[in-house]
Motif scaffolding. Structure first.
Motif, PDB file in Angstrom:
ATOM      1  N   ALA A 116      -8.621  -9.956 -11.501  1.00 36.34           N
ATOM      2  CA  ALA A 116      -9.503 -11.077 -11.852  1.00 36.34           C
ATOM      3  C   ALA A 116      -8.732 -12.332 -12.271  1.00 36.34           C
ATOM      4  O   ALA A 116      -9.259 -13.431 -12.178  1.00 36.34           O
ATOM      5  N   TRP A 117      -7.488 -12.172 -12.737  1.00 36.29           N
ATOM      6  CA  TRP A 117      -6.759 -13.349 -13.234  1.00 36.29           C
ATOM      7  C   TRP A 117      -5.347 -13.498 -12.690  1.00 36.29           C
ATOM      8  O   TRP A 117      -4.653 -14.438 -13.039  1.00 36.29           O
ATOM      9  N   ARG A 118      -4.961 -12.642 -11.787  1.00 32.52           N
ATOM     10  CA  ARG A 118      -3.588 -12.690 -11.280  1.00 32.52           C
ATOM     11  C   ARG A 118      -3.246 -14.008 -10.592  1.00 32.52           C
ATOM     12  O   ARG A 118      -2.108 -14.465 -10.657  1.00 32.52           O
ATOM     13  N   LEU A 119      -4.210 -14.640  -9.940  1.00 28.74           N
ATOM     14  CA  LEU A 119      -3.927 -15.868  -9.203  1.00 28.74           C
ATOM     15  C   LEU A 119      -3.729 -17.083 -10.114  1.00 28.74           C
ATOM     16  O   LEU A 119      -3.306 -18.137  -9.655  1.00 28.74           O
ATOM     17  N   LYS A 120      -4.008 -16.924 -11.401  1.00 29.81           N
ATOM     18  CA  LYS A 120      -3.789 -18.019 -12.353  1.00 29.81           C
ATOM     19  C   LYS A 120      -2.341 -18.085 -12.813  1.00 29.81           C
ATOM     20  O   LYS A 120      -1.952 -19.030 -13.488  1.00 29.81           O
ATOM     21  N   LEU A 121      -1.547 -17.096 -12.455  1.00 25.79           N
ATOM     22  CA  LEU A 121      -0.156 -16.999 -12.884  1.00 25.79           C
ATOM     23  C   LEU A 121       0.789 -17.568 -11.839  1.00 25.79           C
ATOM     24  O   LEU A 121       0.462 -17.620 -10.652  1.00 25.79           O
ATOM     25  N   SER A 122       1.979 -17.920 -12.305  1.00 20.20           N
ATOM     26  CA  SER A 122       3.014 -18.287 -11.342  1.00 20.20           C
ATOM     27  C   SER A 122       3.417 -17.018 -10.592  1.00 20.20           C
ATOM     28  O   SER A 122       3.151 -15.898 -11.048  1.00 20.20           O
ATOM     29  N   GLU A 123       4.056 -17.189  -9.472  1.00 24.76           N
ATOM     30  CA  GLU A 123       4.454 -16.033  -8.661  1.00 24.76           C
ATOM     31  C   GLU A 123       5.367 -15.091  -9.450  1.00 24.76           C
ATOM     32  O   GLU A 123       5.250 -13.874  -9.367  1.00 24.76           O
ATOM     33  N   LYS A 124       6.256 -15.659 -10.260  1.00 26.28           N
ATOM     34  CA  LYS A 124       7.185 -14.849 -11.060  1.00 26.28           C
ATOM     35  C   LYS A 124       6.421 -13.921 -12.008  1.00 26.28           C
ATOM     36  O   LYS A 124       6.709 -12.732 -12.082  1.00 26.28           O
ATOM     37  N   TRP A 125       5.433 -14.448 -12.741  1.00 25.77           N
ATOM     38  CA  TRP A 125       4.681 -13.640 -13.699  1.00 25.77           C
ATOM     39  C   TRP A 125       3.767 -12.653 -12.985  1.00 25.77           C
ATOM     40  O   TRP A 125       3.578 -11.523 -13.456  1.00 25.77           O
ATOM     41  N   GLU A 126       3.205 -13.056 -11.875  1.00 22.91           N
ATOM     42  CA  GLU A 126       2.380 -12.139 -11.111  1.00 22.91           C
ATOM     43  C   GLU A 126       3.201 -10.930 -10.672  1.00 22.91           C
ATOM     44  O   GLU A 126       2.771  -9.779 -10.802  1.00 22.91           O
ATOM     45  N   GLN A 127       4.408 -11.169 -10.188  1.00 22.23           N
ATOM     46  CA  GLN A 127       5.287 -10.077  -9.762  1.00 22.23           C
ATOM     47  C   GLN A 127       5.705  -9.204 -10.942  1.00 22.23           C
ATOM     48  O   GLN A 127       5.766  -7.980 -10.829  1.00 22.23           O
ATOM     49  N   LYS A 128       5.990  -9.838 -12.077  1.00 27.41           N
ATOM     50  CA  LYS A 128       6.415  -9.109 -13.272  1.00 27.41           C
ATOM     51  C   LYS A 128       5.323  -8.139 -13.731  1.00 27.41           C
ATOM     52  O   LYS A 128       5.571  -6.963 -13.977  1.00 27.41           O
ATOM     53  N   ILE A 129       4.101  -8.639 -13.839  1.00 32.26           N
ATOM     54  CA  ILE A 129       3.010  -7.793 -14.315  1.00 32.26           C
ATOM     55  C   ILE A 129       2.659  -6.726 -13.284  1.00 32.26           C
ATOM     56  O   ILE A 129       2.396  -5.575 -13.638  1.00 32.26           O
ATOM     57  N   GLN A 130       2.696  -7.074 -12.012  1.00 33.68           N
ATOM     58  CA  GLN A 130       2.445  -6.069 -10.972  1.00 33.68           C
ATOM     59  C   GLN A 130       3.507  -4.976 -11.012  1.00 33.68           C
ATOM     60  O   GLN A 130       3.192  -3.791 -10.842  1.00 33.68           O
ATOM     61  N   ALA A 131       4.752  -5.348 -11.250  1.00 33.80           N
ATOM     62  CA  ALA A 131       5.819  -4.345 -11.369  1.00 33.80           C
ATOM     63  C   ALA A 131       5.562  -3.430 -12.570  1.00 33.80           C
ATOM     64  O   ALA A 131       5.792  -2.213 -12.493  1.00 33.80           O
ATOM     65  N   ASN A 132       5.084  -3.992 -13.681  1.00 32.72           N
ATOM     66  CA  ASN A 132       4.731  -3.175 -14.847  1.00 32.72           C
ATOM     67  C   ASN A 132       3.633  -2.180 -14.481  1.00 32.72           C
ATOM     68  O   ASN A 132       3.703  -1.000 -14.834  1.00 32.72           O
ATOM     69  N   ARG A 133       2.614  -2.654 -13.772  1.00 36.85           N
ATOM     70  CA  ARG A 133       1.492  -1.789 -13.379  1.00 36.85           C
ATOM     71  C   ARG A 133       1.967  -0.674 -12.444  1.00 36.85           C
ATOM     72  O   ARG A 133       1.572   0.484 -12.597  1.00 36.85           O
ATOM     73  N   ASP A 134       2.811  -1.022 -11.501  1.00 34.90           N
ATOM     74  CA  ASP A 134       3.342  -0.018 -10.568  1.00 34.90           C
ATOM     75  C   ASP A 134       4.171   1.033 -11.312  1.00 34.90           C
ATOM     76  O   ASP A 134       4.055   2.236 -11.038  1.00 34.90           O
ATOM     77  N   ARG A 135       4.997   0.578 -12.251  1.00 36.35           N
ATOM     78  CA  ARG A 135       5.820   1.497 -13.037  1.00 36.35           C
ATOM     79  C   ARG A 135       4.931   2.405 -13.893  1.00 36.35           C
ATOM     80  O   ARG A 135       5.189   3.598 -14.019  1.00 36.35           O
ATOM     81  N   ASP A 136       3.869   1.838 -14.469  1.00 37.18           N
ATOM     82  CA  ASP A 136       2.936   2.655 -15.257  1.00 37.18           C
ATOM     83  C   ASP A 136       2.351   3.781 -14.409  1.00 37.18           C
ATOM     84  O   ASP A 136       2.313   4.938 -14.848  1.00 37.18           O
ATOM     85  N   VAL A 137       1.917   3.475 -13.205  1.00 38.25           N
ATOM     86  CA  VAL A 137       1.334   4.488 -12.316  1.00 38.25           C
ATOM     87  C   VAL A 137       2.358   5.581 -12.024  1.00 38.25           C
ATOM     88  O   VAL A 137       2.045   6.779 -12.096  1.00 38.25           O
ATOM     89  N   ARG A 138       3.583   5.183 -11.706  1.00 41.75           N
ATOM     90  CA  ARG A 138       4.639   6.178 -11.423  1.00 41.75           C
ATOM     91  C   ARG A 138       4.876   7.081 -12.630  1.00 41.75           C
ATOM     92  O   ARG A 138       4.968   8.309 -12.503  1.00 41.75           O
TER      93      ARG A 138
END
Length: 130
Positions: A71-93
């Motif tokens: 819902a809010w990922r597009l409000k972030l810069s590309e760097k922060w979007e990637q950072k948070i997505q990496a956190n989410r991916d790591r959480d799933v793993r």
């Protein structure tokens, strides 16, 4: 805000001993449970571990772990979007790895701990009983 100023502000954000973690620790103590904090031997270093029942508890910040991220990922810069997505991916793993090893995983979000601490404790106790 300059890059340097933002970096200085972000570096002050703690990964341990956050307010939501302190609330959960208080709840666990009130319930008379024995726990470990930030167990280094488990994937993702869960915030709390109840070894006797093989329960791993994560207390995740809404921003850093992406609560309702689409819902809010597009409000972030590309760097922060990637950072948070990496956190989410790591959480799933980490969650999958723990579950495959026979652990029960509980994820408590920052906003849940703030709004309903008793409900969070009830979740922990219900999983612990299983």
């Amino acid at each position: 805000m300059s890059v340097e100023k933002r970096s200085a502000l972000m570096s002050r954000i703690r990964g341990k001993g956050t307010k939501p973690e302190l609330v959960v620790a208080g709840l666990l103590a009130e319930a008379g449970l024995n726990w470990e904090e930030h167990a280094r031997d488990l994937p993702g270093r869960p915030d709390f571990v109840l070894r006797d029942r093989r329960v791993a508890i994560f207390v995740d910040g809404d921003f850093w772990h992406g609560w309702r991220f689409p819902a809010w990922r597009l409000k972030l810069s590309e760097k922060w979007e990637q950072k948070i997505q990496a956190n989410r991916d790591r959480d799933v793993r980490n969650f999958r790895t723990l579950r495959r090893a026979g652990w029960k995983v509980i994820r408590l979000w920052e906003h849940q701990v703030k709004k309903n601490p008793a409900g969070c404790l009830a979740r922990i106790l219900s999983v612990k009983r299983r």
